[in-house]
Design a protein around this motif. Structure first.
Motif, mmCIF file in Angstrom:
data_model
loop_
_atom_site.group_PDB
_atom_site.id
_atom_site.type_symbol
_atom_site.label_atom_id
_atom_site.label_comp_id
_atom_site.label_asym_id
_atom_site.label_seq_id
_atom_site.Cartn_x
_atom_site.Cartn_y
_atom_site.Cartn_z
ATOM 1 N N GLY A 150 0.808 -1.221 0.000
ATOM 2 C CA GLY A 150 0.000 0.000 0.000
ATOM 3 C C GLY A 150 0.837 1.266 0.000
ATOM 4 O O GLY A 150 0.311 2.361 -0.170
ATOM 5 N N HIS A 151 2.163 1.128 0.207
ATOM 6 C CA HIS A 151 3.036 2.313 0.180
ATOM 7 C C HIS A 151 3.062 2.873 -1.250
ATOM 8 O O HIS A 151 3.150 2.121 -2.218
ATOM 9 C CB HIS A 151 4.445 1.910 0.626
ATOM 10 N N PRO A 152 2.997 4.215 -1.360
ATOM 11 C CA PRO A 152 2.928 4.804 -2.706
ATOM 12 C C PRO A 152 4.103 4.433 -3.615
ATOM 13 O O PRO A 152 3.938 4.353 -4.830
ATOM 14 C CB PRO A 152 2.896 6.320 -2.444
ATOM 15 N N ALA A 153 5.284 4.172 -3.025
ATOM 16 C CA ALA A 153 6.444 3.820 -3.853
ATOM 17 C C ALA A 153 6.223 2.514 -4.610
ATOM 18 O O ALA A 153 6.918 2.230 -5.586
ATOM 19 C CB ALA A 153 7.688 3.705 -2.983
ATOM 20 N N ARG A 154 5.246 1.703 -4.144
ATOM 21 C CA ARG A 154 5.044 0.390 -4.762
ATOM 22 C C ARG A 154 4.042 0.411 -5.901
ATOM 23 O O ARG A 154 3.799 -0.627 -6.520
ATOM 24 C CB ARG A 154 4.600 -0.611 -3.692
ATOM 25 N N GLU A 155 3.460 1.580 -6.180
ATOM 26 C CA GLU A 155 2.472 1.689 -7.265
ATOM 27 C C GLU A 155 2.999 1.055 -8.555
ATOM 28 O O GLU A 155 4.117 1.366 -8.986
ATOM 29 C CB GLU A 155 2.185 3.173 -7.550
ATOM 30 N N PRO A 156 2.191 0.191 -9.167
ATOM 31 C CA PRO A 156 2.636 -0.423 -10.426
ATOM 32 C C PRO A 156 3.016 0.610 -11.493
ATOM 33 O O PRO A 156 3.934 0.395 -12.281
ATOM 34 C CB PRO A 156 1.422 -1.222 -10.881
ATOM 35 N N ILE A 157 2.360 1.750 -11.455
ATOM 36 C CA ILE A 157 2.642 2.746 -12.493
ATOM 37 C C ILE A 157 4.018 3.393 -12.322
ATOM 38 O O ILE A 157 4.593 3.946 -13.248
ATOM 39 C CB ILE A 157 1.517 3.816 -12.505
ATOM 40 N N ASP A 158 4.589 3.268 -11.113
ATOM 41 C CA ASP A 158 5.901 3.857 -10.856
ATOM 42 C C ASP A 158 7.029 2.833 -10.894
ATOM 43 O O ASP A 158 8.160 3.129 -10.502
ATOM 44 C CB ASP A 158 5.906 4.540 -9.480
ATOM 45 N N ASN A 159 6.707 1.612 -11.307
ATOM 46 C CA ASN A 159 7.709 0.554 -11.291
ATOM 47 C C ASN A 159 7.595 -0.317 -12.533
ATOM 48 O O ASN A 159 6.532 -0.404 -13.132
ATOM 49 C CB ASN A 159 7.520 -0.336 -10.049
ATOM 50 N N PHE A 160 8.699 -0.949 -12.895
ATOM 51 C CA PHE A 160 8.680 -1.894 -14.008
ATOM 52 C C PHE A 160 8.449 -3.297 -13.459
ATOM 53 O O PHE A 160 9.409 -4.045 -13.221
ATOM 54 C CB PHE A 160 10.004 -1.856 -14.769
ATOM 55 N N TYR A 161 7.186 -3.650 -13.200
ATOM 56 C CA TYR A 161 6.889 -5.017 -12.760
ATOM 57 C C TYR A 161 6.969 -5.964 -13.946
ATOM 58 O O TYR A 161 6.559 -5.627 -15.062
ATOM 59 C CB TYR A 161 5.486 -5.084 -12.156
ATOM 60 N N VAL A 162 7.496 -7.133 -13.699
ATOM 61 C CA VAL A 162 7.548 -8.164 -14.735
ATOM 62 C C VAL A 162 6.358 -9.104 -14.538
ATOM 63 O O VAL A 162 5.783 -9.610 -15.492
ATOM 64 C CB VAL A 162 8.890 -8.926 -14.658
ATOM 65 N N ASP A 163 5.984 -9.324 -13.272
ATOM 66 C CA ASP A 163 4.787 -10.116 -12.959
ATOM 67 C C ASP A 163 3.711 -9.180 -12.408
ATOM 68 O O ASP A 163 4.013 -8.113 -11.887
ATOM 69 C CB ASP A 163 5.114 -11.166 -11.885
ATOM 70 N N ASP A 164 2.472 -9.635 -12.493
ATOM 71 C CA ASP A 164 1.359 -8.851 -11.957
ATOM 72 C C ASP A 164 1.457 -8.819 -10.430
ATOM 73 O O ASP A 164 1.365 -9.860 -9.776
ATOM 74 C CB ASP A 164 0.040 -9.505 -12.407
ATOM 75 N N PRO A 165 1.666 -7.630 -9.845
ATOM 76 C CA PRO A 165 1.882 -7.563 -8.392
ATOM 77 C C PRO A 165 0.656 -8.000 -7.589
ATOM 78 O O PRO A 165 0.797 -8.341 -6.409
ATOM 79 C CB PRO A 165 2.209 -6.093 -8.135
ATOM 80 N N LEU A 166 -0.501 -7.993 -8.223
ATOM 81 C CA LEU A 166 -1.696 -8.410 -7.488
ATOM 82 C C LEU A 166 -1.893 -9.920 -7.548
ATOM 83 O O LEU A 166 -2.550 -10.504 -6.693
ATOM 84 C CB LEU A 166 -2.943 -7.707 -8.051
#
Ligand code: DAH
Length: 345
Positions: A150-166
């Motif tokens: 839930g920390h804002p730094a973890r927002e998918p839009i601010d990171n290059f996720y390779v897997d779906d974080p949800l």
């Protein structure tokens, strides 16, 4: 005389073809084309040729001469008269020096050079180099660094996720900070029993989906430091950064810490460095990075007892430092790799 010319032509060409190396080719030239060679030797006979045949024989003589000369030229050029090529193949003299001018002399990229210089300075202060993967998981990039769900730094839009974080159990991502290597080193030290103490620096690439402009790029470099031991304090942190500034930028360099917040350090600070951007210029402050005392939660997450061990950590951008040091106005210059720019550094 026409018969003699025909013989000189056939024999000459086949002998040249059979010449195994440069000295043999030169001997051939002397024998056939030299001032006392076979062609020259025919010249005096020309005056005995009947008048009506003179033109024909003269023409033939010139023809044979140019053929032999052309064959000699072909044999010498490119191969320097060198080793005989396989039938039909190109003439290559493997002993000829290469064309150094056309290749140019290379140099290391400015980011690589600054990175190596930084490693060198910290190595002199007893830090060793540690590396971690660029393809990380969010446990090392966030969870164990005390950056909760839930920390804002973890927002998918601010990171290059390779897997779906949800959906993924352990979502992989391109690391957004080199602080991940702190976690990896502490885990390793405990699992393998070699520490703490731990004293490492870790330079490397990080990735964030930022819009590219003069000061932002989706990929850049950071250098991370971690020193964990008994009774490490904020004084050690400030001294280390100060010594680094002096060692890298000279005796006029200075640093300052400003209170800040990072989830993985407590207390936290941002640090600026005062450097002269040009020799003789008035020194200016540049914001460099973050630092602080490693948060007890981070130590606990790695299985280290915060009652026994304390440490400091810092991290800053290598591009930012290089741009300050070399007065580079735009980060894009560092990645476009235009050699006209790179050659100036
Ligand atoms: N990881 C932080 C960033 O990318 C920088 C940083 C701040 C690193 C504080 C640290 C630290 O080690 O203690 O913005």
């Amino acid at each position: 005389m026409l018969d003699q010319l025909a013989e000189i032509e056939t024999k000459g060409l086949s002998e040249l073809d059979a010449a195994p190396d440069a000295p043999a080719v030169e001997a051939w030239r002397i024998a056939y084309l030299g001032s006392k060679g076979r062609l020259k030797a025919l010249m005096p006979q020309l005056k005995d040729v009947p008048k009506e045949n003179k033109a024909e024989v003269g023409k033939r003589l010139n023809e044979v001469k140019s053929r032999l000369e052309a064959a000699f030229k072909a044999r010498s050029s490119g191969g320097g008269g060198g080793v005989k090529a396989p039938a039909g193949g190109p003439l290559i003299d493997m002993t000829e020096p290469g064309l150094i001018d056309s290749a140019g002399i290379g140099r290391r990229h400015i980011i690589t050079r600054v990175r190596n210089e930084l490693v060198e300075v910290f190595a002199q202060m007893g830090f060793s180099v540690a590396e971690g993967p660029e393809l990380e998981d969010d446990e090392h990039n966030f969870v164990k660094l005390n950056i909760p769900e839930g920390h804002p730094a973890r927002e998918p839009i601010d990171n290059f996720y390779v897997d779906d974080p949800l959906k993924a159990k352990l979502p992989r991502m391109l690391r957004s900070q080199t602080s991940t290597v702190q976690i990896r080193m502490m885990e390793d030290a405990v699992a393998q029993g070699w520490g703490p103490p731990i004293k490492i620096i870790s330079p490397g690439r990080v990735y964030r989906p930022d819009t590219v402009d003069a000061t932002h790029s989706f990929m850049f470099h950071q250098i991370e430091g971690l020193y964990l031991d008994r009774k490490v304090s904020m004084v050690d942190l400030k001294t280390t950064l100060f010594q680094f500034a002096r060692a890298y930028f000279g005796a006029d360099a200075d640093i300052r810490l400003r209170p800040s917040f990072f989830p993985f350090t407590e207390p936290s600070a941002e640090f600026d460095m005062k450097i002269a951007l040009k020799p003789g210029a008035e020194p200016a402050w540049i914001e460099l990075g973050g630092c602080g005392m490693v948060d007890p939660n981070v130590l606990k997450a790695c299985g280290i007892d915060p009652e026994q061990w304390t440490g400091f950590a810092f991290g800053f951008g290598i591009e930012r430092l290089a741009m300050g040091k070399y007065n580079i106005p735009d980060i894009r210059l560092l990645f476009e790799n235009d050699v006209r720019f790179l050659e100036q550094l």
